[in-house]
Design a protein around this motif. Structure first.
Motif, PDB file in Angstrom:
ATOM      1  N   LEU A  29     -14.032   8.548  -5.378  1.00  0.00           N
ATOM      2  CA  LEU A  29     -13.363   9.312  -4.334  1.00  0.00           C
ATOM      3  C   LEU A  29     -13.737  10.776  -4.526  1.00  0.00           C
ATOM      4  CD1 LEU A  29     -11.286   9.506  -1.989  1.00  0.00           C
ATOM      5  CD2 LEU A  29      -9.530   9.877  -3.743  1.00  0.00           C
ATOM      6  N   GLY A  33     -11.969  12.082   0.327  1.00  0.00           N
ATOM      7  CA  GLY A  33     -10.542  12.314   0.491  1.00  0.00           C
ATOM      8  C   GLY A  33     -10.289  13.769   0.850  1.00  0.00           C
ATOM      9  N   HIS A  89     -10.452   9.356   3.968  1.00  0.00           N
ATOM     10  CA  HIS A  89      -9.019   9.203   3.712  1.00  0.00           C
ATOM     11  C   HIS A  89      -8.357  10.568   3.900  1.00  0.00           C
ATOM     12  CE1 HIS A  89      -9.988   5.295   1.891  1.00  0.00           C
ATOM     13  NE2 HIS A  89     -10.991   5.934   1.317  1.00  0.00           N
ATOM     14  N   GLY A  98      -4.867  12.880   3.961  1.00  0.00           N
ATOM     15  CA  GLY A  98      -3.463  13.060   3.623  1.00  0.00           C
ATOM     16  C   GLY A  98      -2.962  14.327   4.292  1.00  0.00           C
ATOM     17  N   THR A 152      -4.550   7.413  -3.186  1.00  0.00           N
ATOM     18  CA  THR A 152      -5.683   6.915  -2.400  1.00  0.00           C
ATOM     19  C   THR A 152      -6.615   6.088  -3.274  1.00  0.00           C
ATOM     20  OG1 THR A 152      -5.565   8.833  -0.917  1.00  0.00           O
ATOM     21  CG2 THR A 152      -7.645   7.593  -0.952  1.00  0.00           C
ATOM     22  N   GLU A 178      -4.937   2.702  -4.169  1.00  0.00           N
ATOM     23  CA  GLU A 178      -4.867   1.779  -3.020  1.00  0.00           C
ATOM     24  C   GLU A 178      -6.224   1.185  -2.666  1.00  0.00           C
ATOM     25  OE1 GLU A 178      -3.159   4.199  -0.007  1.00  0.00           O
ATOM     26  OE2 GLU A 178      -1.138   4.167  -0.888  1.00  0.00           O
ATOM     27  N   ASN A 179      -7.319   1.850  -3.087  1.00  0.00           N
ATOM     28  CA  ASN A 179      -8.661   1.392  -2.714  1.00  0.00           C
ATOM     29  C   ASN A 179      -9.489   0.920  -3.909  1.00  0.00           C
ATOM     30  OD1 ASN A 179      -9.151   2.186   0.368  1.00  0.00           O
ATOM     31  ND2 ASN A 179      -7.891   3.790  -0.568  1.00  0.00           N
TER      32      ASN A 179
END
Length: 335
Positions: A23, A53, A83, A85, A115, A118-119
């Motif tokens: 990420l 992200g 992603h 936020g 993030t 979750e991935n």
């Protein structure tokens, strides 16, 4: 060549393995945009799966939203998962009682960690540079810090079973700007970076230029090298601290029991490191723990009677009994 320097740092600090999912934290500014472009170039060589992200703090209204759109478009252009936020950070940090800088950092990192979790991502790449290292060292000197703080930003840091990597750790910002200009790569400018309201900005825009002009033209190199030397010293202390922690501590039912008499015989510098290790075991990091808390812990050991309890931030408590120093969280049952 910048790419080769970054690849050298990646190998030196063992930041990446073939097949990693990463990420990449991208704000839209020059450092993080450059980081993404460089990592994208080594995707095939390292068989990397990149994700982008972006956390919108909503500090700057439309400008913040435009940053988010810029990063979203960047991800789409390279066909990389994006992603986002978003949070009204000012409102949240008022609720939490944190400063703007500290609160924004905590909430941004929390987004990155969630993030990644979750991935199924085990590595987060951030765009901190050698300039960030210098600014951080000066900031911590001003605020007050020990060896751990004065080593600055580490190239690697593990938290919540996720590894934070900083591939630009040995790169100066000037090199990044030259690279982006040469490659004609667009990036965003954060207008708040010019505001004297933030301590880091005053250090970057006022103090460092003053020190360069009036004291030492090589002040940035000197401070970066000092941080590197302090980091090496801390790594050794941390290694010894972990070894001693295993010898004096037992973890049971969410509590950490440290043998009091054995602990008292250790050198003070190892006692401090074991104290930090115990806090990390309980909470995962040392957030809001400072030098004053260590002094209170010393007082608990040396002066306060058996049965005394020291309360620290984030619901951490330490009880002194006849045989042990017991670290525990107040929300857990403690008998």
């Amino acid at each position: 060549m910048l790419l080769e320097k970054v690849k050298k740092s990646i190998r030196k600090f063992k930041m990446l393995n073939k097949g990693d999912k990463v990420l990449v934290g991208v704000s839209g500014g020059p450092d993080s945009v450059c980081l993404f472009y460089l990592l994208y170039q080594i995707c095939k060589e390292w068989d990397l799966e990149l994700h982008i992200g972006h956390f919108n703090h909503k500090f700057r209204g439309k400008e913040s939203d435009d940053d988010a759109l810029f990063v979203k478009n960047l991800a789409e252009r390279f066909n990389v998962p994006f992603h986002l936020g978003e949070m009204d950070v000012r409102r949240e940090i008022e609720r939490l009682g944190l400063s703007e800088e500290e609160g924004a950092r905590i909430l941004r990192y929390d987004f990155f960690f969630k993030t990644a979790e979750e991935n199924g991502i085990k590595k987060i790449a951030l765009g901190h540079t050698r300039d960030d290292q210098v600014e951080t060292v000066i900031m911590r000197m001003i605020k007050g810090a020990g060896l751990l703080g004065l080593r600055g930003i580490p190239p690697l840091r593990e938290e919540r079973n996720i590894l934070i990597i900083r591939p630009l750790f040995e790169i100066w910002r000037e090199e990044i700007l030259e690279y982006l200009k040469e490659k004609k790569i667009d990036y965003r400018i954060d207008s708040s970076n010019l505001s004297p309201f933030y301590l880091r900005n005053r250090i970057r825009n006022e103090l460092i230029p003053y020190l360069k002009e009036n004291f030492n033209p090589q002040i940035k190199e000197v401070l970066a090298n000092t941080a590197e030397n302090l980091s090496l010293a801390y790594e050794y202390i941390n290694k010894q601290g972990k070894r001693k922690f295993k010898a004096v501590a037992k973890i049971k039912n969410g509590k950490i029991n440290i043998l009091l008499e054995k602990f008292k015989k250790l050198p003070s510098i190892l006692q401090r490191e074991i104290f930090r290790i115990a806090i990390r075991e309980l909470k995962g990091n040392l957030r809001r723990i400072n030098y004053q808390h260590w002094k209170e812990f010393e007082e608990l050991i040396q002066e306060r009677p058996t049965g005394s309890i020291l309360d620290l931030p984030r619901n951490i408590s330490i009880e002194k009994d006849k045989k042990y120093l017991i670290f525990f969280l107040k929300e857990s049952s403690h008998v």
